[in-house]
Design a protein around this motif. Structure first.
Motif, PDB file in Angstrom:
ATOM      1  N   LYS A 183       0.855  -1.180   0.000  1.00 16.95           N
ATOM      2  CA  LYS A 183       0.000   0.000   0.000  1.00 16.95           C
ATOM      3  C   LYS A 183       0.893   1.231   0.000  1.00 16.95           C
ATOM      4  N   TYR A 184       0.472   2.253  -0.730  1.00 10.49           N
ATOM      5  CA  TYR A 184       1.254   3.483  -0.870  1.00 10.49           C
ATOM      6  C   TYR A 184       0.464   4.665  -0.335  1.00 10.49           C
ATOM      7  N   TYR A 185       1.187   5.600   0.268  1.00  9.22           N
ATOM      8  CA  TYR A 185       0.588   6.850   0.722  1.00  9.22           C
ATOM      9  C   TYR A 185       1.646   7.939   0.696  1.00  9.22           C
ATOM     10  N   LEU A 186       1.214   9.177   0.819  1.00  2.98           N
ATOM     11  CA  LEU A 186       2.112  10.320   0.742  1.00  2.98           C
ATOM     12  C   LEU A 186       2.746  10.605   2.092  1.00  2.98           C
ATOM     13  N   ASN A 187       3.963  11.126   2.065  1.00  6.74           N
ATOM     14  CA  ASN A 187       4.704  11.453   3.271  1.00  6.74           C
ATOM     15  C   ASN A 187       4.338  12.875   3.719  1.00  6.74           C
ATOM     16  N   MET A 188       3.821  13.003   4.902  1.00  3.34           N
ATOM     17  CA  MET A 188       3.394  14.307   5.407  1.00  3.34           C
ATOM     18  C   MET A 188       4.583  15.238   5.635  1.00  3.34           C
ATOM     19  N   ASP A 189       5.765  14.695   5.892  1.00  2.23           N
ATOM     20  CA  ASP A 189       6.950  15.527   6.094  1.00  2.23           C
ATOM     21  C   ASP A 189       7.370  16.246   4.814  1.00  2.23           C
ATOM     22  N   ARG A 190       7.008  15.707   3.661  1.00  7.56           N
ATOM     23  CA  ARG A 190       7.362  16.306   2.359  1.00  7.56           C
ATOM     24  C   ARG A 190       6.164  17.016   1.728  1.00  7.56           C
ATOM     25  N   TYR A 191       5.284  17.542   2.538  1.00  2.24           N
ATOM     26  CA  TYR A 191       4.051  18.168   2.048  1.00  2.24           C
ATOM     27  C   TYR A 191       4.336  19.312   1.076  1.00  2.24           C
ATOM     28  N   ASP A 192       5.356  20.115   1.343  1.00  2.09           N
ATOM     29  CA  ASP A 192       5.667  21.241   0.474  1.00  2.09           C
ATOM     30  C   ASP A 192       6.075  20.774  -0.924  1.00  2.09           C
TER      31      ASP A 192
END
Length: 108
Positions: free
Chosen positions: A78-87
């Motif tokens: 499963k894949y999801y986005l990294n909140m630390d790299r939001y910018d």
């Protein structure tokens, strides 16, 4: 893994980030690889002939850049986005045209 051209990588990674962003995949909301690849192949890549293998190699590159994160579940990855790299994710999803930040991220 198959060889991915630079323009294929730019188009596919932008589309992957947009789909994960629209689906609100930030950790708990994550998408299986098969569902993500199926949704991408139906919409954007039918004319470009970008295969499932290329999508997988592009996702692995996004994981190496820490833009996406993958986790092992019962039925696959499963894949999801990294909140630390939001910018960076916001820049990728908003960009239009030939000026892209993605080649700059590859150099990091």
């Amino acid at each position: 893994m198959t060889k991915v051209k630079r323009w294929e990588y730019i188009i596919a990674s932008r589309s992957i980030c947009r789909n994960l962003f629209k689906a609100d995949c930030w950790g708990k909301g994550s998408i299986y690889f098969d569902n993500l690849a199926k949704g991408l192949a139906d919409r954007e890549f039918s004319k470009l002939n970008i295969s499932k293998d290329k999508i997988e190699s592009i996702l692995e590159a996004l994981v190496k850049q820490k833009i996406c994160i993958k986790k092992k579940k019962k039925h696959g990855w499963k894949y999801y986005l990294n909140m630390d790299r939001y910018d960076k994710i916001k820049e990728i999803t908003k960009e239009i045209g030939s000026s892209s930040i993605i080649p700059l991220l590859l150099d990091l």
